[in-house]
Design an enzyme around this catalytic site. Sequence first.
Site, mmCIF file in Angstrom:
data_model
loop_
_atom_site.group_PDB
_atom_site.id
_atom_site.type_symbol
_atom_site.label_atom_id
_atom_site.label_comp_id
_atom_site.label_asym_id
_atom_site.label_seq_id
_atom_site.Cartn_x
_atom_site.Cartn_y
_atom_site.Cartn_z
ATOM 1 N N LYS A 113 0.838 -1.213 0.000
ATOM 2 C CA LYS A 113 0.000 0.000 0.000
ATOM 3 C C LYS A 113 0.865 1.252 0.000
ATOM 4 O O LYS A 113 0.609 2.195 -0.745
ATOM 5 C CB LYS A 113 -0.903 -0.021 1.241
ATOM 6 C CG LYS A 113 -1.545 1.302 1.565
ATOM 7 C CD LYS A 113 -2.319 1.256 2.863
ATOM 8 C CE LYS A 113 -1.550 1.557 4.111
ATOM 9 N NZ LYS A 113 -1.209 2.974 4.340
ATOM 10 N N ASN A 114 1.909 1.252 0.830
ATOM 11 C CA ASN A 114 2.720 2.467 0.974
ATOM 12 C C ASN A 114 3.648 2.730 -0.209
ATOM 13 O O ASN A 114 4.279 3.773 -0.281
ATOM 14 C CB ASN A 114 3.532 2.425 2.278
ATOM 15 C CG ASN A 114 2.655 2.682 3.486
ATOM 16 O OD1 ASN A 114 1.470 2.972 3.344
ATOM 17 N ND2 ASN A 114 3.228 2.566 4.674
ATOM 18 N N ARG A 143 -4.014 10.496 5.301
ATOM 19 C CA ARG A 143 -2.982 11.532 5.316
ATOM 20 C C ARG A 143 -2.095 11.483 4.082
ATOM 21 O O ARG A 143 -1.582 12.496 3.641
ATOM 22 C CB ARG A 143 -2.111 11.380 6.555
ATOM 23 C CG ARG A 143 -2.880 11.370 7.841
ATOM 24 C CD ARG A 143 -1.926 11.151 8.970
ATOM 25 N NE ARG A 143 -0.849 12.107 8.871
ATOM 26 C CZ ARG A 143 -0.916 13.352 9.304
ATOM 27 N NH1 ARG A 143 -1.991 13.780 9.898
ATOM 28 N NH2 ARG A 143 0.100 14.154 9.156
ATOM 29 N N ARG A 158 1.850 14.575 13.544
ATOM 30 C CA ARG A 158 2.155 14.341 12.130
ATOM 31 C C ARG A 158 2.023 15.586 11.238
ATOM 32 O O ARG A 158 1.199 15.622 10.318
ATOM 33 C CB ARG A 158 1.282 13.203 11.581
ATOM 34 C CG ARG A 158 1.508 11.913 12.322
ATOM 35 C CD ARG A 158 0.757 10.770 11.739
ATOM 36 N NE ARG A 158 1.405 10.198 10.570
ATOM 37 C CZ ARG A 158 0.929 9.173 9.889
ATOM 38 N NH1 ARG A 158 -0.198 8.619 10.255
ATOM 39 N NH2 ARG A 158 1.565 8.700 8.837
ATOM 40 N N PRO A 159 2.848 16.598 11.484
ATOM 41 C CA PRO A 159 2.800 17.785 10.619
ATOM 42 C C PRO A 159 3.381 17.483 9.234
ATOM 43 O O PRO A 159 3.979 16.417 9.027
ATOM 44 C CB PRO A 159 3.698 18.779 11.358
ATOM 45 C CG PRO A 159 4.646 17.939 12.137
ATOM 46 C CD PRO A 159 3.913 16.666 12.494
ATOM 47 N N ILE A 160 3.191 18.422 8.299
ATOM 48 C CA ILE A 160 3.828 18.254 6.969
ATOM 49 C C ILE A 160 4.739 19.453 6.682
ATOM 50 O O ILE A 160 4.951 19.826 5.530
ATOM 51 C CB ILE A 160 2.805 18.024 5.837
ATOM 52 C CG1 ILE A 160 1.780 19.170 5.750
ATOM 53 C CG2 ILE A 160 2.101 16.703 5.973
ATOM 54 C CD1 ILE A 160 1.066 19.204 4.398
ATOM 55 N N ASP A 161 5.272 20.052 7.763
ATOM 56 C CA ASP A 161 6.133 21.226 7.606
ATOM 57 C C ASP A 161 7.354 20.953 6.726
ATOM 58 O O ASP A 161 7.810 21.830 5.988
ATOM 59 C CB ASP A 161 6.568 21.744 8.987
ATOM 60 C CG ASP A 161 7.221 20.658 9.831
ATOM 61 O OD1 ASP A 161 6.727 19.515 9.797
ATOM 62 O OD2 ASP A 161 8.224 20.938 10.518
ATOM 63 N N LEU A 162 7.873 19.722 6.759
ATOM 64 C CA LEU A 162 9.077 19.426 5.971
ATOM 65 C C LEU A 162 8.763 19.359 4.470
ATOM 66 O O LEU A 162 9.596 19.717 3.640
ATOM 67 C CB LEU A 162 9.727 18.121 6.450
ATOM 68 C CG LEU A 162 10.136 18.129 7.934
ATOM 69 C CD1 LEU A 162 10.610 16.757 8.384
ATOM 70 C CD2 LEU A 162 11.231 19.165 8.176
ATOM 71 N N ASP A 194 5.701 0.611 11.996
ATOM 72 C CA ASP A 194 4.473 -0.051 11.539
ATOM 73 C C ASP A 194 4.385 -1.512 11.975
ATOM 74 O O ASP A 194 3.378 -2.181 11.717
ATOM 75 C CB ASP A 194 4.358 0.038 10.008
ATOM 76 C CG ASP A 194 3.913 1.414 9.545
ATOM 77 O OD1 ASP A 194 3.561 2.257 10.393
ATOM 78 O OD2 ASP A 194 3.915 1.663 8.319
ATOM 79 N N ARG A 238 -8.316 -0.494 5.566
ATOM 80 C CA ARG A 238 -7.542 0.566 4.902
ATOM 81 C C ARG A 238 -6.252 0.009 4.302
ATOM 82 O O ARG A 238 -5.776 0.511 3.283
ATOM 83 C CB ARG A 238 -7.142 1.651 5.914
ATOM 84 C CG ARG A 238 -8.253 2.551 6.324
ATOM 85 C CD ARG A 238 -7.701 3.688 7.123
ATOM 86 N NE ARG A 238 -6.659 4.378 6.354
ATOM 87 C CZ ARG A 238 -5.889 5.340 6.828
ATOM 88 N NH1 ARG A 238 -6.039 5.743 8.064
ATOM 89 N NH2 ARG A 238 -4.979 5.916 6.087
ATOM 90 N N ILE A 262 9.304 6.991 16.597
ATOM 91 C CA ILE A 262 8.882 7.728 15.402
ATOM 92 C C ILE A 262 7.626 8.572 15.663
ATOM 93 O O ILE A 262 7.556 9.730 15.283
ATOM 94 C CB ILE A 262 8.621 6.761 14.211
ATOM 95 C CG1 ILE A 262 9.827 5.820 14.004
ATOM 96 C CG2 ILE A 262 8.299 7.541 12.931
ATOM 97 C CD1 ILE A 262 11.123 6.470 13.573
ATOM 98 N N CYS A 274 -3.556 12.978 14.069
ATOM 99 C CA CYS A 274 -4.292 11.725 13.898
ATOM 100 C C CYS A 274 -4.077 10.863 15.128
ATOM 101 O O CYS A 274 -3.419 11.287 16.078
ATOM 102 C CB CYS A 274 -3.870 11.000 12.629
ATOM 103 S SG CYS A 274 -2.255 10.261 12.746
#
Length: 434
Positions: free
Chosen positions: A22-23, A96, A125-129, A308, A400, A330, A120
């Site tokens: 999936k990933n 996400r 879990r930001p997306i600043d990077l 995971d 999912r 993580i 979540c």
Amino acid sequence: MDKFVIRGGNPLVGNIRISGAKNAALPAMAAAILTDEPVILENIPDVRDIQTERNLLVSMGAEVELGYGRASHRTTISCRNLVNPEAAYELVKTMRASTLVLGPLVARMGRAHVSLPGGCAIGARPIDLHIQGLEKLGATITQQHGYIEAAAERLRGGHIAFDKITVTGTEDLMMAAALAEGETVMENCAREPEVADLAALLNKMGAKIEGAGTSTIRIQGVDKLHGARHRIIPDRIEAGTFIIAAALTGGDLNVTNCEPKHLGALLEKLEECGVTVTTNGESVRITNGHRLKAADVSTEEYPGFPTDMQAQYMALATQAEGTSFITENIFENRFMHAHELVRMGASIKVEGSRAVVHGYTPLSGAAVQCSDLRASASLVIAALVAEGETILDRVYHIDRGYERIEEKLRGAGAQIKRIGEMLPKKAPAPVGVA
Ligand code: UD1
């Protein structure tokens, strides 16, 4: 909402075939945005996140054919007529990884309007990077009403050194840089196999990427990318989940169509626990006829022990002799499963980012709730060795990311059944008065 009913006690025996990752499939589908020619992806898993990504691409004007069964898990994506470079909150909040379209949209269309994902179940879990990286490539970014607006007439190559290792961040920016003008060098990149798989697809599409799978990636931007056909790598987390289930139930299971090289940290850890592991080409055989030994685990970026797999490993640790220290490095809130495992009879103390598991304690079936994808997998595994029946609610979390997990487990001897939500019994008809 579906539930699983699981009766513990049966060892897993036989073969389980692993689906596509999936990933790896999610970024590969987003990569189709980068070209106006069709991209054909094979070994796409039949899971809900893939449907969500299809809906996302379709909402932008893409044509997405998704075939399973005879069409052998294949999707053909054509982004010739993209009209709406937007990822709406309704989709991003359910998945996400939808933010993976950010880089490709700016690179191909010069504009992206993407909802910020928010926190979540497992952390902030930001997306600043992702945002900082796009700015380094020359995009102008503004934030309003919960959305990011990114714009650039043409992205230009740049130097990106990630403060923290991020998997989808590396993928997002690699896709953006593929169509930028000039060279991009990215340092401190994620080394996950899914990153290398995405680079393999992009290179088939005409990109010039070197070093994916190592911490430094060099990308020579090109003016245009073309269509390609690509087979997605096997899902190492799905494989790892069944491998742990086999070890825990004292089974003899052959996990087939997987890539043992991607499972190194997990297999080493299981050998430390006393499990017999035999790898052979594309399969891993797990045999275990005796009590497991406790071993500590600390999650790390690839090639370390995957976050995971932490929840599933905790289920195993409850049945190991001795104390296991499990440290999550993580994500900041990834122990939701611990509380449900305790309700089944486990002895687990959570101390900040560390869980201390005392084994062995017998587990007994209970009504438990899934909180996120991998936490749910750990509860399924625990239920396979619990005495009596476990009823698992909110199975949509599992759907999912696991393709028909109940059918695969049943094929290896587990007692597991999916049931739809029970409707209230119809009220009895009134008895007529004579
Ligand atoms: C991906 C995987 C997910 C896995 C995770 C870690 C996909 C679709 N999902 O998620 O299954 O659990 O890698 O292996 O591939 N971070 C920031 N700023 C950012 C980005 C990340 O601070 O801009 C932090 C995160 O909060 C987290 C850490 O970096 O603490 C790693 O996150 P990241 O690797 O980005 O996870 P995802 O790519 O979202």
